[in-house]
Design a protein around this motif. Structure first.
Motif, mmCIF file in Angstrom:
data_model
loop_
_atom_site.group_PDB
_atom_site.id
_atom_site.type_symbol
_atom_site.label_atom_id
_atom_site.label_comp_id
_atom_site.label_asym_id
_atom_site.label_seq_id
_atom_site.Cartn_x
_atom_site.Cartn_y
_atom_site.Cartn_z
ATOM 1 N N GLU A 250 7.059 20.554 -2.475
ATOM 2 C CA GLU A 250 7.390 19.577 -1.436
ATOM 3 C C GLU A 250 6.126 18.930 -0.883
ATOM 4 O OE1 GLU A 250 9.937 20.795 1.706
ATOM 5 O OE2 GLU A 250 11.217 22.046 0.445
ATOM 6 N N SER A 251 6.334 17.719 -0.350
ATOM 7 C CA SER A 251 5.258 17.014 0.333
ATOM 8 C C SER A 251 5.872 16.187 1.455
ATOM 9 C CB SER A 251 4.514 16.097 -0.638
ATOM 10 O OG SER A 251 3.578 15.276 0.040
ATOM 11 N N THR A 252 5.325 16.280 2.663
ATOM 12 C CA THR A 252 5.862 15.555 3.810
ATOM 13 C C THR A 252 4.775 14.709 4.463
ATOM 14 O OG1 THR A 252 7.500 17.283 4.260
ATOM 15 C CG2 THR A 252 7.028 15.738 6.039
ATOM 16 N N THR A 253 5.120 13.452 4.739
ATOM 17 C CA THR A 253 4.213 12.530 5.426
ATOM 18 C C THR A 253 4.873 12.074 6.719
ATOM 19 O OG1 THR A 253 3.344 11.744 3.303
ATOM 20 C CG2 THR A 253 2.915 10.364 5.242
ATOM 21 N N GLU A 254 4.146 12.119 7.829
ATOM 22 C CA GLU A 254 4.687 11.714 9.123
ATOM 23 C C GLU A 254 3.849 10.608 9.737
ATOM 24 O OE1 GLU A 254 5.210 14.983 11.766
ATOM 25 O OE2 GLU A 254 6.491 16.124 10.392
ATOM 26 N N TYR A 255 4.523 9.756 10.553
ATOM 27 C CA TYR A 255 3.798 8.669 11.209
ATOM 28 C C TYR A 255 4.514 8.339 12.520
ATOM 29 C CZ TYR A 255 1.479 4.166 11.919
ATOM 30 O OH TYR A 255 0.742 3.123 12.442
ATOM 31 N N ASP A 256 3.750 8.250 13.625
ATOM 32 C CA ASP A 256 4.313 7.925 14.941
ATOM 33 C C ASP A 256 4.355 6.422 15.154
ATOM 34 O OD1 ASP A 256 4.770 10.520 16.243
ATOM 35 O OD2 ASP A 256 2.595 10.759 16.042
ATOM 36 N N ILE A 257 5.479 5.926 15.697
ATOM 37 C CA ILE A 257 5.526 4.521 16.100
ATOM 38 C C ILE A 257 6.011 4.440 17.540
ATOM 39 C CG2 ILE A 257 5.956 3.736 13.757
ATOM 40 C CD1 ILE A 257 8.835 3.212 14.494
ATOM 41 N N ASP A 258 5.761 3.294 18.185
ATOM 42 C CA ASP A 258 6.081 3.183 19.608
ATOM 43 C C ASP A 258 6.727 1.853 19.964
ATOM 44 O OD1 ASP A 258 3.987 1.504 19.237
ATOM 45 O OD2 ASP A 258 2.637 2.472 20.666
ATOM 46 N N GLY A 259 7.371 1.211 19.001
ATOM 47 C CA GLY A 259 8.031 -0.053 19.288
ATOM 48 C C GLY A 259 8.991 -0.438 18.180
ATOM 49 N N VAL B 252 2.498 8.685 -0.836
ATOM 50 C CA VAL B 252 3.266 7.963 0.176
ATOM 51 C C VAL B 252 2.304 7.150 1.027
ATOM 52 C CG1 VAL B 252 4.773 8.148 2.179
ATOM 53 C CG2 VAL B 252 5.085 9.707 0.248
ATOM 54 N N LYS B 253 2.538 5.851 1.075
ATOM 55 C CA LYS B 253 1.687 4.956 1.856
ATOM 56 C C LYS B 253 2.520 4.297 2.945
ATOM 57 C CE LYS B 253 -1.504 1.049 1.413
ATOM 58 N NZ LYS B 253 -2.048 0.014 0.495
ATOM 59 N N ILE B 254 2.086 4.429 4.191
ATOM 60 C CA ILE B 254 2.777 3.824 5.329
ATOM 61 C C ILE B 254 1.827 2.848 6.011
ATOM 62 C CG2 ILE B 254 3.925 4.216 7.533
ATOM 63 C CD1 ILE B 254 4.693 6.996 6.543
ATOM 64 N N ASP B 255 2.183 1.571 6.013
ATOM 65 C CA ASP B 255 1.378 0.532 6.656
ATOM 66 C C ASP B 255 2.119 -0.016 7.866
ATOM 67 O OD1 ASP B 255 -0.760 0.642 4.894
ATOM 68 O OD2 ASP B 255 0.159 -0.772 3.494
ATOM 69 N N ASP B 256 1.427 -0.088 8.983
ATOM 70 C CA ASP B 256 1.984 -0.616 10.231
ATOM 71 C C ASP B 256 1.354 -1.985 10.471
ATOM 72 O OD1 ASP B 256 2.943 -1.094 12.759
ATOM 73 O OD2 ASP B 256 2.471 0.908 13.519
ATOM 74 N N VAL B 257 2.123 -3.049 10.210
ATOM 75 C CA VAL B 257 1.607 -4.412 10.316
ATOM 76 C C VAL B 257 2.419 -5.180 11.351
ATOM 77 C CG1 VAL B 257 1.034 -6.514 9.053
ATOM 78 C CG2 VAL B 257 1.016 -4.324 7.863
ATOM 79 N N ARG C 69 6.223 -4.860 11.569
ATOM 80 C CA ARG C 69 6.796 -4.372 10.324
ATOM 81 C C ARG C 69 6.119 -3.075 9.872
ATOM 82 N NH1 ARG C 69 5.048 -7.899 6.787
ATOM 83 N NH2 ARG C 69 3.888 -6.482 5.431
ATOM 84 N N ILE C 70 6.939 -2.165 9.362
ATOM 85 C CA ILE C 70 6.445 -0.945 8.742
ATOM 86 C C ILE C 70 6.746 -1.011 7.251
ATOM 87 C CG2 ILE C 70 6.708 1.553 8.557
ATOM 88 C CD1 ILE C 70 5.401 0.962 11.128
ATOM 89 N N ASP C 71 5.719 -0.863 6.422
ATOM 90 C CA ASP C 71 5.898 -0.805 4.970
ATOM 91 C C ASP C 71 5.757 0.644 4.528
ATOM 92 O OD1 ASP C 71 6.174 -3.550 4.835
ATOM 93 O OD2 ASP C 71 4.055 -3.895 4.372
ATOM 94 N N ILE C 72 6.773 1.135 3.799
ATOM 95 C CA ILE C 72 6.725 2.491 3.246
ATOM 96 C C ILE C 72 6.820 2.384 1.730
ATOM 97 C CG2 ILE C 72 7.834 4.758 3.162
ATOM 98 C CD1 ILE C 72 9.008 4.185 5.925
ATOM 99 N N ASP C 73 5.781 2.822 1.047
ATOM 100 C CA ASP C 73 5.742 2.770 -0.416
ATOM 101 C C ASP C 73 5.547 4.167 -0.979
ATOM 102 O OD1 ASP C 73 5.955 0.000 -0.427
ATOM 103 O OD2 ASP C 73 3.782 -0.301 -0.398
#
Length: 293
Positions: free
Chosen positions: A77-86, A128-133, A136-140
């Protein structure tokens, strides 16, 4: 009964060896062994061939659970986390996978979990790549080290948890055997790709599906609309008896039919209902049937 158990049981009932089944499908005996020992599932084309061979629908093969929750305790298993606020729109490009589960939560984190019982180098072979632009959030999910999409579609499971209070629009692009949308609240959810089985449970949104494969769609609970865009496809959607909906048919040479208790029925849609089932595209058919549970 799991898919593995059903496949093994049907093979034995028809007095077919693993070698014989493998020959009919054009795969190795090791592939059949892997499927029957629950170490992977066939890709879309093989699943459809198996369904045709044994005279059982893909939905019946995969209907062990009404709402999919990825089991715990996979070997890798592999887990990636990312916090957002809007509030954000989400654009997810996942490539290939055997099963994809997208779940809404009350948390403020994005969680992307990859899992497999067979891919020992999972952490090295997928990134796993997470971009916060801005908004918009891009998850690849990217394949590395010559990992093939064919392998991913038979052995990789992806679970994505999204924060409901920050969802505006969700775009999902993936090729998978099963796609599950659970407990999501969004203005719009758009799926583009390939899947033969889709499960919608406790979703409040307009769902748009762009897929030209024959699909089995199970709707457990939906508040909104389900728009299916297909070309030359024949699909089925099962709904609970208490689900009120109206039907819209657009496009060219599309047709909607109805079924109750496995028998052809008259149109039981409701012109006054707020929920919508819509068929778009060209030369496609959609069977809407009441589920008996």
């Amino acid at each position: 009964m799991t898919f593995a158990e059903k496949l093994k049981e049907l093979r034995k009932k028809t007095h077919m060896s693993q070698e014989t089944l493998a020959e009919k499908l054009g795969v190795s005996r090791q592939a059949v062994t892997k499927w029957e020992t629950d170490r992977g599932i066939p890709d879309i084309s093989n699943m459809m061939m198996i369904s045709s061979l044994f005279g059982i629908s893909v939905d019946e093969f995969l209907s062990e659970e009404k709402s999919a929750v990825m089991r715990k305790g996979y070997l890798y298993e592999s887990t990636t986390e990312y916090d957002i606020d809007g509030v954000k729109s989400f654009d997810m490009k996942l490539g290939g996978a055997a099963k994809v589960i997208v779940i809404g939560s009350n948390d403020e984190k994005i969680k992307v979990r990859l899992a497999s019982d067979t891919l020992k180098t999972l952490k090295q072979d997928f990134k796993v790549k997470i971009d916060d632009v801005k908004k918009r959030i891009d998850i690849d999910v990217k394949r590395m080290n010559k990992m093939t999409e064919a392998t991913a579609k038979s052995e990789l499971l992806i679970e994505i948890i999204l924060p409901n209070k920050y969802l505006s629009h969700v775009e999902l692009n993936v090729n998978c055997m099963e796609l599950h949308l659970n407990h999501l609240e969004s203005n719009n959810i758009e799926f583009t790709g390939k899947t033969v089985r889709m499960n919608v449970d406790s979703v409040s949104s307009m769902i748009e599906v762009n897929c030209n494969l024959d699909m089995n769609i199970i709707c457990q609970n939906l508040n909104g609309s389900f728009n299916l865009n297909q070309i030359s496809a024949t699909s089925e959607i099962s709904i609970p008896k208490n689900f009120r909906f109206r039907t819209i048919v657009k496009g060219i040479a599309n047709f909607v039919s109805y079924q109750k208790q496995g028998k052809v029925a008259e149109d039981f849609s409701d012109e006054e209902a707020e929920n919508i089932i819509e068929l778009n595209g060209m030369k496609s058919e959609l069977l809407i049937q009441y589920r008996e549970d």
